[in-house]
Design an enzyme around this catalytic site. Structure first.
Site, PDB file in Angstrom:
ATOM      1  N   TYR A 128       0.841  -1.204   0.000  1.00 44.75           N
ATOM      2  CA  TYR A 128       0.000   0.000   0.000  1.00 44.75           C
ATOM      3  C   TYR A 128       0.878   1.258   0.000  1.00 44.75           C
ATOM      4  O   TYR A 128       0.525   2.300  -0.540  1.00 44.75           O
ATOM      5  CB  TYR A 128      -0.970  -0.029   1.182  1.00 44.75           C
ATOM      6  N   LYS A 183      -3.078   8.552   2.704  1.00 39.82           N
ATOM      7  CA  LYS A 183      -4.316   8.406   3.501  1.00 39.82           C
ATOM      8  C   LYS A 183      -4.129   8.971   4.910  1.00 39.82           C
ATOM      9  O   LYS A 183      -5.077   9.489   5.508  1.00 39.82           O
ATOM     10  CB  LYS A 183      -4.758   6.936   3.563  1.00 39.82           C
TER      11      LYS A 183
HETATM   12  N1  NAD Z   1     -11.384  -0.332  -3.056  1.00 45.24           N
HETATM   13  C1  NAD Z   1     -10.885  -0.414  -1.845  1.00 45.24           C
HETATM   14  O1  NAD Z   1     -10.494  -1.471  -1.375  1.00 45.24           O
HETATM   15  C2  NAD Z   1     -10.792   0.817  -0.987  1.00 45.24           C
HETATM   16  C3  NAD Z   1     -10.676   0.687   0.400  1.00 45.24           C
HETATM   17  C4  NAD Z   1     -10.591   1.838   1.182  1.00 45.24           C
HETATM   18  C5  NAD Z   1     -10.623   3.081   0.568  1.00 45.24           C
HETATM   19  N2  NAD Z   1     -10.747   3.172  -0.795  1.00 45.24           N
HETATM   20  C6  NAD Z   1     -10.769   4.508  -1.389  1.00 45.24           C
HETATM   21  O2  NAD Z   1     -12.008   4.710  -2.027  1.00 45.24           O
HETATM   22  C7  NAD Z   1     -11.853   5.747  -2.985  1.00 45.24           C
HETATM   23  C8  NAD Z   1     -12.514   5.325  -4.291  1.00 45.24           C
HETATM   24  O3  NAD Z   1     -11.738   4.301  -4.919  1.00 45.24           O
HETATM   25  P1  NAD Z   1     -12.376   2.977  -5.513  1.00 45.24           P
HETATM   26  O4  NAD Z   1     -11.791   1.840  -4.779  1.00 45.24           O
HETATM   27  O5  NAD Z   1     -13.854   3.121  -5.612  1.00 45.24           O
HETATM   28  O6  NAD Z   1     -11.721   2.908  -6.969  1.00 45.24           O
HETATM   29  P2  NAD Z   1     -12.174   3.522  -8.392  1.00 45.24           P
HETATM   30  O7  NAD Z   1     -11.046   3.243  -9.306  1.00 45.24           O
HETATM   31  O8  NAD Z   1     -13.505   3.043  -8.787  1.00 45.24           O
HETATM   32  O9  NAD Z   1     -12.262   5.078  -8.078  1.00 45.24           O
HETATM   33  C9  NAD Z   1     -11.138   5.910  -8.019  1.00 45.24           C
HETATM   34  C10 NAD Z   1     -11.544   7.202  -8.677  1.00 45.24           C
HETATM   35  O10 NAD Z   1     -10.513   8.180  -8.542  1.00 45.24           O
HETATM   36  C11 NAD Z   1     -10.612   8.987  -9.674  1.00 45.24           C
HETATM   37  N3  NAD Z   1      -9.428   9.814  -9.847  1.00 45.24           N
HETATM   38  C12 NAD Z   1      -8.116   9.447  -9.836  1.00 45.24           C
HETATM   39  N4  NAD Z   1      -7.341  10.513 -10.111  1.00 45.24           N
HETATM   40  C13 NAD Z   1      -8.180  11.579 -10.291  1.00 45.24           C
HETATM   41  C14 NAD Z   1      -8.007  12.935 -10.633  1.00 45.24           C
HETATM   42  N5  NAD Z   1      -6.790  13.454 -10.850  1.00 45.24           N
HETATM   43  N6  NAD Z   1      -9.106  13.732 -10.737  1.00 45.24           N
HETATM   44  C15 NAD Z   1     -10.343  13.244 -10.541  1.00 45.24           C
HETATM   45  N7  NAD Z   1     -10.581  11.953 -10.224  1.00 45.24           N
HETATM   46  C16 NAD Z   1      -9.514  11.132 -10.110  1.00 45.24           C
HETATM   47  C17 NAD Z   1     -10.776   7.980 -10.802  1.00 45.24           C
HETATM   48  O11 NAD Z   1     -11.252   8.600 -11.980  1.00 45.24           O
HETATM   49  C18 NAD Z   1     -11.793   7.046 -10.179  1.00 45.24           C
HETATM   50  O12 NAD Z   1     -13.100   7.463 -10.485  1.00 45.24           O
HETATM   51  C19 NAD Z   1     -10.362   6.029  -3.076  1.00 45.24           C
HETATM   52  O13 NAD Z   1     -10.049   7.134  -2.245  1.00 45.24           O
HETATM   53  C20 NAD Z   1      -9.766   4.766  -2.487  1.00 45.24           C
HETATM   54  O14 NAD Z   1      -8.481   4.978  -1.970  1.00 45.24           O
HETATM   55  C21 NAD Z   1     -10.835   2.074  -1.574  1.00 45.24           C
END
Ligand code: NAD
Length: 271
Positions: A171, A178
């Site tokens: 990570y 984060k």
């Molecule tokens: N999936 C997991 O296991 C998990 C767990 C905890 C937290 N998260 C967090 O949840 C959030 C959403 O991620 P996800 O897992 O749904 O993945 P995802 O890939 O579906 O979403 C990530 C989003 O970030 C956007 N993004 C990246 N760079 C960008 C930029 N410069 N401008 C605008 N948008 C941008 C992408 O277009 C995408 O829509 C993130 O912050 C991720 O770290 C995810």
């Protein structure tokens, strides 16, 4: 109609009215597996009108395909690494709607090479990009949205992960981003609280999404979480969506600056 049925309908009615008359911005839908999409669905079901942003035209196509599942959404572009795009987004929302009752920040990015191997090998530029897109963007969009959210009992919610507090293999720099994001939630909560805006984070357990696939060994993390977590199951989009719904609704009006775990309880475990 018997009394139980009326009570049930009233209960259902109440649930669907939770965000009646509210308008919210959801940033971070890339496809139907996105956490942002899970939250958009929960908010839509609860009666909110939504504005969805997409990072670029390629992802905009996905968002346009999904949009008909929502009631009358507004779709706008916004790459959060660009201050001009954030300003344009907020003025468009100002013109079209005039205000915002909630904002979902569900986006993050780090170059793939930084998400495997040793954290110690993180390059300066990769560190900068990860912190800029994943942590600073919350500061930038919160500041830009404040005039639209002021004095409306509004709520901002971002997404974080346990890697902010504990070492999670691969990570790496995203964990550091984060940590900055979670600290920003507390500072922003203190800045915006006097203006009637609450700021909170959801720490979600691992879910297979586009962004998660960039982290080395994500499938193993999901399996481990499901085997060991107190609830013995994977976290799904609906669970995160419902927790976000709570955090943007009046039900959480006394909560700000908080990180709430939606991880089947995984974070409480020791060895
Ligand atoms: N999936 C997991 O296991 C998990 C767990 C905890 C937290 N998260 C967090 O949840 C959030 C959403 O991620 P996800 O897992 O749904 O993945 P995802 O890939 O579906 O979403 C990530 C989003 O970030 C956007 N993004 C990246 N760079 C960008 C930029 N410069 N401008 C605008 N948008 C941008 C992408 O277009 C995408 O829509 C993130 O912050 C991720 O770290 C995810």
């Amino acid at each position: 109609m018997n009394r139980n049925r009326i009570a049930m309908l009233m209960y259902r009615g109440h649930m669907t009215q939770l965000l009646e008359g509210k308008t919210g911005l959801v940033m971070g839908v890339a496809n139907k597996r996105s956490i942002a999409w899970g939250i958009a669905n929960a908010a839509n079901k609860a009666g909110a009108r939504l504005i969805l942003t997409y990072q670029n035209e390629r992802l905009g196509e996905n968002v346009r395909d999904l949009a008909p599942q929502l009631t009358n959404p507004l779709l706008l572009p916004c790459d959060v690494s660009n201050d001009g795009e954030i300003t344009t987004l907020m003025s468009r929302i100002g013109e079209e709607v005039g205000h915002l009752d909630f904002l979902i920040h569900a986006l993050a990015y780090a170059p793939r090479e930084a998400l495997e191997g040793m954290y110690a090998d993180t390059k300066r530029e990769d560190f900068r990009i990860a912190l800029d897109v994943s942590a600073y963007s919350l500061v930038a969009v919160s500041r830009a949205a404040l005039p639209l959210m002021k004095d409306r009992q509004a709520g901002i919610v971002t997404l974080t992960y346990l890697g902010a507090e504990r070492v999670i293999q691969n990570y790496n720099v995203m964990g550091v981003a984060k940590a900055a994001l979670e600290a920003s939630v507390r500072y922003l909560a203190n800045d915006l609280g006097p203006h009637g805006v609450r700021v909170n984070a959801i720490s979600a357990g691992p879910i297979k999404t586009l962004a998660a696939s960039a982290v080395g060994g994500i499938s193993g993390m999901i399996k481990l979480n499901a085997e060991r977590a107190p609830l013995r199951k994977q976290v799904d989009l609906d669970e995160v969506g419902d927790a976000a719904l709570f955090l943007i609704s009046p039900l959480s009006r006394g909560i700000s600056g908080e990180v709430i775990y939606v991880d089947s309880g995984y974070h409480i475990l020791g060895v």
